[in-house]
Motif scaffolding. Structure first.
Motif, short mmCIF file in Angstrom:
data_model
loop_
_atom_site.label_atom_id
_atom_site.label_comp_id
_atom_site.label_asym_id
_atom_site.label_seq_id
_atom_site.Cartn_x
_atom_site.Cartn_y
_atom_site.Cartn_z
N SER A 4 15.02 15.12 10.17
CA SER A 4 13.72 14.49 9.93
C SER A 4 12.87 14.46 11.20
O SER A 4 11.67 14.74 11.18
CB SER A 4 13.93 13.07 9.40
N GLN A 30 10.62 24.12 11.90
CA GLN A 30 10.94 24.52 10.54
C GLN A 30 12.46 24.69 10.41
O GLN A 30 13.05 25.47 11.16
CB GLN A 30 10.26 25.83 10.18
N THR A 61 12.02 27.92 14.54
CA THR A 61 12.52 27.99 13.18
C THR A 61 14.04 28.04 13.25
O THR A 61 14.60 28.86 13.98
CB THR A 61 12.01 29.24 12.44
N THR A 95 11.71 18.01 12.16
CA THR A 95 10.65 18.44 11.24
C THR A 95 9.33 17.76 11.60
O THR A 95 8.26 18.40 11.56
CB THR A 95 11.04 18.11 9.79
#
Length: 497
Positions: free
Chosen positions: A232, A240, A210, A235
């Motif tokens: 992008s 995250q 994260t 992810t």
């Protein structure tokens, strides 16, 4: 060997060298080697840790060793008919250790020391500090420079002043690049180069990551589309990314320093403020990638009338505000371009300047000025996809007063299609309308770092676009996108131009 005599201040056994360098990283090594090359001048490097510096053991080299397996795997999976398992963590770490000469929990710098000896440079172990004009103290030893002292002490990772963060013993870049075990859950604080690269290899090695980003995008130093591509891709890999989020406080009751690259105790809890209010995150480790701080505390800047912090220099790398042109600063410490290759470049320029001044030669000519620091700094971010950029972004060019035009397109040529079925990338140029030369270039895509040097030559050499038309890209290479950029630019111009 250095000369030794008595000093006017009463010190006995003062060792004299022509050049003394504080800091044995790549920038300092280059400055010392170039300053004495082809002469009978003497040089010493004073280094408190490892000769080779941050890059060799805790930054560029280990990080790229950790990133490369993931890049190769992604490239293989981008072709039909190829099946590949995930990376073997033990083998990845073993290969990394070979590059950083890691043995029994430490780094062996003997090969770097041997290189220094071959160049005629003496290595002095210890923390050096200025002690007035041309003087350096290393413990009880006193050194004196006949020609120059070079500051090349670099920087270290900054830890933000967040309640409980320091007490939680977070990982910094040194731990992340020298990791010995893979945390299952990781929180990364930061959205810059170190944060993005560390997130890339941690995710590839199986960690659930994260990322907390204070701003609204990654990699703010390059064109916005570059950060968007990286965000992008991360992810899509399960990372995250929480934009607009900052840590408020950190708790880790069982924090224990188990050594570099090992998980520092029990679970860590981060209370963070985001767009939707306060949230609580729990992880097995936290990585702080929130900038760097200059290693200038305790190096005696006050003895030559300088304040603390970064050291300002001119284009000959001579320190501003110190008379006599004997004190220089290269690398991260001068805050001009915090990149290893730029530090080495500065070291070469600095060494040439010192050599010329020592020999009474003229300092006219481009080799005696670090001009690239201003308009032609190249950088590669080794994420997947890679980001490669040189020169000014469009926004920076406008702020600098340039009248510009831009051209931007997807990288979609025969070479990229042949390289892998899932190739995606983008390229952009910033063009000076007045001179019709490149001010900047940004590429995003697999292995685009290998495409950057052509752009760097064009920017540094201020090559007119008309001349670039005659630099014909080989077919079917990915570099054919250069032709597509030039064609797109030509089609956007008024007829006849």
């Amino acid at each position: 060997m250095p000369d030794s005599d008595s000093d006017a201040t009463g010190d006995s056994g003062v060792a004299e060298y022509d050049v003394i360098v504080l800091g044995g990283g790549p920038a300092g090594e280059n400055a010392a080697a170039y300053a004495i090359a082809g002469s009978d001048r003497t040089a010493a490097i004073v280094e408190p840790e490892k000769v080779g510096g941050e890059c060799s053991y805790w930054a560029c080299i280990p990080s790229k060793a950790l990133l490369r397996p993931g890049h190769v795997l992604a490239a293989a999976l981008g072709l039909p008919g190829i099946e590949a398992a995930g990376p073997d963590t033990a083998e990845v770490l073993r290969r990394r250790d070979e590059f950083v000469h890691a043995h029994n929990g430490d780094h062996d710098d003997s090969s770097q020391v041997e290189w220094a000896a071959q160049q005629g440079i003496e290595v002095i172990r210890g923390a050096g500090r200025l002690d007035g004009e041309r003087r350096v103290r290393v413990g009880d030893r006193v050194l004196r420079a006949r020609s120059a002292v070079v500051l090349a002490t670099g920087t270290h990772a900054a830890v933000p002043d967040v309640p409980g963060l320091r007490e939680a013993l977070p990982w910094t870049s040194r731990d992340a690049t020298n990791l010995r075990e893979i945390p299952k859950r990781v929180i990364v604080i930061g959205g810059g180069v170190v944060a993005c690269e560390a997130t890339t290899w941690l995710s590839a090695l199986g960690a659930e990551v994260t990322v907390l980003v204070r701003g609204d995008r990654l990699l703010t130093g390059v064109e916005p589309f570059a950060g968007e591509y990286v965000a992008s891709a991360l992810t899509a890999q399960g990372v995250q990314i929480r934009f607009g989020t900052r840590p408020l406080r950190v708790t880790r009751p069982a924090a224990v320093d188990h050594g570099e690259g090992r998980i520092h105790g029990g679970a860590v809890t981060v209370h963070a403020q985001g767009p939707d209010g306060e949230t609580t995150l729990v992880a097995d480790e936290i990585v702080v990638a929130a900038g760097r701080v200059p290693n200038t505390d305790g190096i005696g800047l006050d003895t030559v009338g300088l304040p603390g912090g970064y050291v300002e220099v001119d284009d000959q790398l001579t320190v501003s505000g110190v008379p006599g042109a004997w004190l220089y600063a290269v690398g991260d410490i001068n805050h001009r371009a915090a990149l290893t290759h730029m530090g080495k470049y500065q070291g070469r320029v600095c060494g040439d300047v010192i050599s010329a001044r020592a020999a009474g030669r003229s300092l006219t000519g481009p080799r005696y000025r670090a001009a690239a620091d201003h308009h032609a700094v190249p950088q590669v971010v080794f994420t997947d996809p890679e980001v490669a950029a040189v020169g000014l972004t469009a926004d920076a060019a406008r702020k600098a007063g340039h009248e510009i035009r831009t051209v931007e397109l997807d990288i979609a040529v025969a070479g990229s299609a042949l390289a892998r079925d899932d190739y995606t990338g983008r390229a952009a140029l910033v063009i000076d309308n007045t001179t019709d030369t490149l001010l900047g270039a940004t590429f995003v895509g697999p292995d685009v770092g290998e495409q950057l040097h052509a752009a760097t030559i064009a920017v540094a050499g201020r090559v007119p676009l008309d001349a670039l038309w005659h630099a014909v890209p080989a077919f079917p290479a990915i570099s054919e996108f250069w032709l597509r950029l030039l064609e797109t630019d030509r089609s956007s111009l008024p007829s006849g131009r």
